[in-house]
Scaffold this motif. Sequence first.
Motif, short mmCIF file in Angstrom:
data_model
loop_
_atom_site.label_atom_id
_atom_site.label_comp_id
_atom_site.label_asym_id
_atom_site.label_seq_id
_atom_site.Cartn_x
_atom_site.Cartn_y
_atom_site.Cartn_z
N TYR A 120 1.23 -0.91 0.34
CA TYR A 120 -0.41 0.08 0.11
C TYR A 120 0.74 1.00 0.10
N ARG A 121 0.71 2.62 -0.51
CA ARG A 121 0.94 3.38 -0.52
C ARG A 121 -0.12 4.99 -0.21
N MET A 122 0.16 5.63 0.86
CA MET A 122 -0.60 6.27 1.38
C MET A 122 -0.08 7.67 0.76
N ASP A 123 -1.35 8.27 0.19
CA ASP A 123 -1.44 9.69 -0.54
C ASP A 123 -1.57 10.30 0.98
N TRP A 124 -1.30 11.74 0.58
CA TRP A 124 -0.93 13.21 1.34
C TRP A 124 -2.58 13.06 2.14
N SER A 125 -3.08 13.42 1.39
CA SER A 125 -5.06 13.80 2.14
C SER A 125 -5.32 12.59 2.60
N ILE A 126 -4.68 11.34 2.59
CA ILE A 126 -4.96 10.43 3.56
C ILE A 126 -4.52 10.67 4.79
N ALA A 127 -3.34 10.61 4.76
CA ALA A 127 -2.51 11.11 5.94
C ALA A 127 -2.79 12.39 6.38
N ALA A 128 -3.02 13.15 5.84
CA ALA A 128 -3.85 14.26 6.51
C ALA A 128 -4.91 13.85 7.33
N LEU A 129 -6.21 13.28 6.58
CA LEU A 129 -6.88 12.47 7.54
C LEU A 129 -6.82 11.16 8.11
N TRP A 130 -5.94 10.66 8.10
CA TRP A 130 -5.82 10.28 9.32
C TRP A 130 -4.98 11.75 10.90
N GLY A 131 -4.23 11.97 9.88
CA GLY A 131 -3.67 12.68 11.44
C GLY A 131 -5.03 13.96 11.95
N LEU A 132 -5.74 14.50 11.25
CA LEU A 132 -6.93 15.03 11.70
C LEU A 132 -8.01 14.74 12.67
N ALA A 133 -8.30 12.66 12.00
CA ALA A 133 -9.26 12.09 13.06
C ALA A 133 -8.62 11.65 14.13
N LEU A 134 -7.39 12.02 14.20
CA LEU A 134 -7.42 11.27 15.50
C LEU A 134 -6.60 12.35 16.31
N ALA A 135 -6.61 14.06 15.84
CA ALA A 135 -6.93 15.28 16.84
C ALA A 135 -8.31 15.30 17.22
N ALA A 136 -9.43 15.37 16.32
CA ALA A 136 -10.94 15.10 16.48
C ALA A 136 -11.02 14.08 17.64
N PHE A 137 -10.98 13.02 17.53
CA PHE A 137 -10.56 11.51 18.60
C PHE A 137 -10.22 12.51 20.56
N HIS A 138 -9.34 13.11 20.01
CA HIS A 138 -8.61 13.44 21.39
C HIS A 138 -9.39 14.41 21.60
N ILE A 139 -10.07 15.54 20.51
CA ILE A 139 -10.80 16.59 21.56
C ILE A 139 -12.33 15.87 21.71
N THR A 140 -12.85 14.79 20.81
CA THR A 140 -13.98 14.65 21.06
C THR A 140 -13.68 14.09 22.88
N THR A 141 -13.42 13.02 22.78
CA THR A 141 -12.76 12.00 24.03
C THR A 141 -12.50 13.10 25.36
N THR A 142 -11.99 13.53 25.44
CA THR A 142 -11.28 15.13 26.72
C THR A 142 -12.65 16.16 26.45
N PHE A 143 -13.55 16.37 26.15
CA PHE A 143 -14.79 16.91 26.60
C PHE A 143 -15.96 16.63 27.04
N LEU A 144 -15.85 14.78 26.32
CA LEU A 144 -17.15 14.11 26.58
C LEU A 144 -16.51 12.65 27.92
N ARG A 145 -15.58 13.29 28.31
CA ARG A 145 -15.02 12.91 29.06
C ARG A 145 -15.66 13.63 30.78
N GLY A 146 -15.83 14.24 30.48
CA GLY A 146 -17.17 15.81 31.87
C GLY A 146 -18.07 15.00 32.04
N PHE A 147 -18.72 14.45 30.84
CA PHE A 147 -20.15 13.87 30.79
C PHE A 147 -20.66 12.43 31.25
N PHE A 148 -19.47 11.37 31.70
CA PHE A 148 -19.23 10.32 31.90
C PHE A 148 -18.65 10.32 33.02
N ARG A 149 -18.86 11.27 34.17
CA ARG A 149 -17.87 11.09 35.72
C ARG A 149 -19.24 10.78 36.17
#
Length: 133
Positions: A104-133
Amino acid sequence: MGSPPDTTTKEVTDASKRLSDGSLFYGSFNDFGGIWFAITFWSTFGCGLVYLISGGIAVLISKRYKSAVALTPIFFTIYGMVCGFSIGSLAALTIAAMYTTGPYRMDWSIAALWGLALAAFHITTTFLRGFFR
């Protein structure tokens, strides 16, 4: 018997070359170091941007502490970039290993999608952590 080639210097040179020639924004990656670097870069960028925006919002909301207002976005951005780098680098190890074991080869847009999705996952879990306490 010669000494083994120094791959660390080559990988650092390749990473700095990718950053300086703009190949993070076009082309594709087929080696482990390139995939890891691209995903880590985009994750660091995404988290840093989100934390910069949240630092700006904190400055707009906070009117009590005028002395710390100028440094708040800077500290938020640095913290976000550290979080993005740590999350991105750990996840990119696994993703790069999966991509390099197959043909497999990874296109630059797929790498950007992976990186930004990881950032979105981090932000989502950070903000939702307060709701599940």
